[in-house]
Design a protein around this motif. Structure first.
Motif, short mmCIF file in Angstrom:
data_model
loop_
_atom_site.label_atom_id
_atom_site.label_comp_id
_atom_site.label_asym_id
_atom_site.label_seq_id
_atom_site.Cartn_x
_atom_site.Cartn_y
_atom_site.Cartn_z
N THR A 169 0.84 -1.20 0.00
CA THR A 169 0.00 0.00 0.00
C THR A 169 0.88 1.25 0.00
N SER A 223 -4.78 2.73 -0.31
CA SER A 223 -4.98 2.51 1.12
C SER A 223 -5.19 1.03 1.43
N LYS A 224 -5.52 0.26 0.38
CA LYS A 224 -5.74 -1.18 0.55
C LYS A 224 -5.50 -1.88 -0.78
#
Length: 251
Positions: A169, A223-224
């Motif tokens: 990430t 973020s993921k």
């Protein structure tokens, strides 16, 4: 999904040669049909209903009858052993793999798993494509280890772990495409390409995954990052797998 044609210039024997290439340039049409993230949500109810009905403690024939009663076609029998039975099943546009661990003495199931069917036998693909009812298979699947989720999950574990480690990430979208190509994976389909979410289908040898990237709209960084088994493949992905399988068979 539309594709973008580009020209790659390379030097061969001192001469400049232009080679046309095609890469995915836009998100796949009807992307929710192929997105594993979307399809897993809609398949959840079917999976839970199957798990409720296919209780342990029954003999093998019970499961075949129960599946047919529930409207599921058994399209492939990957294994039919005294201690283990494995079915591929289809209903509408859904497919699962039913795995039965059987006690050799009582002949009753000690464990029943219903899993997403990512590696489908040819008969299963045909049933999903044309929707026609097919008869119960007369023989077990040839080379079942190619299609068995239980077997393939073991053999593909290392690939998945390497992808998870490499696709960290905190990077911008372009990083993930470069990293995948560096690792030898081909992006065969772009299911989503939005400011906050990107989804790729990727292929290497006879294996395919779906890479799901959640992006922060402000920083444009991930973020993921999820690496999922690619159960619902676009035609481009299926064709890439077929080409690689044909090439492997020639060796």
């Amino acid at each position: 999904m539309r594709a973008k044609e580009v020209v790659l210039s390379i030097i061969v024997g001192g001469m400049l040669v232009s080679v046309p290439m095609t890469i995915p340039s836009t998100a796949a049409e009807d992307n929710s049909k192929y997105s594993d993230r979307d399809r897993m949500r809609s398949a959840k109810n079917d999976k839970e209903a199957l798990e409720r009905e296919l209780k342990t403690g029954e003999e093998k024939d019970f499961y075949r009858r129960e599946l047919e009663k529930l409207g599921w076609m058994i399209t492939a029998v990957n294994y039919d052993k005294p201690d283990y039975v494995e079915y591929e099943i289809v209903k509408g546009d859904q497919s699962f793999e039913v795995q039965l661990d059987i006690d050799k003495n009582s002949h009753k199931a000690t464990k029943v798993d219903v899993v997403t069917n990512a590696w489908k036998a040819d008969a299963t693909k045909q049933a999903l494509k044309n929707g026609k009812k097919i008869e119960y298979p007369k023989r077990t699947t040839a080379n079942p280890q190619r299609f068995s989720e239980r077997e393939r999950m073991k053999s593909s574990k290392n690939d998945k772990e390497k992808l998870k480690q490499a696709l960290k990430t905190g990077e911008e979208k372009a990083f993930y495409r470069r990293e995948l190509e560096k690792m030898g994976w081909k992006i065969t389909s772009v299911n989503y390409d939005k400011p906050d979410y990107v989804e790729y289908e990727i292929v290497k040898n006879d294996t395919s995954y779906e890479v799901q990237i959640d992006l922060d709209k402000n920083s444009h960084k991930a973020s993921k990052v999820d690496v999922a088994m690619n159960a619902w493949k676009t035609d481009a992905t299926e064709n890439a797998l077929k080409q690689r399988q044909a090439a492997a068979n020639k060796k």
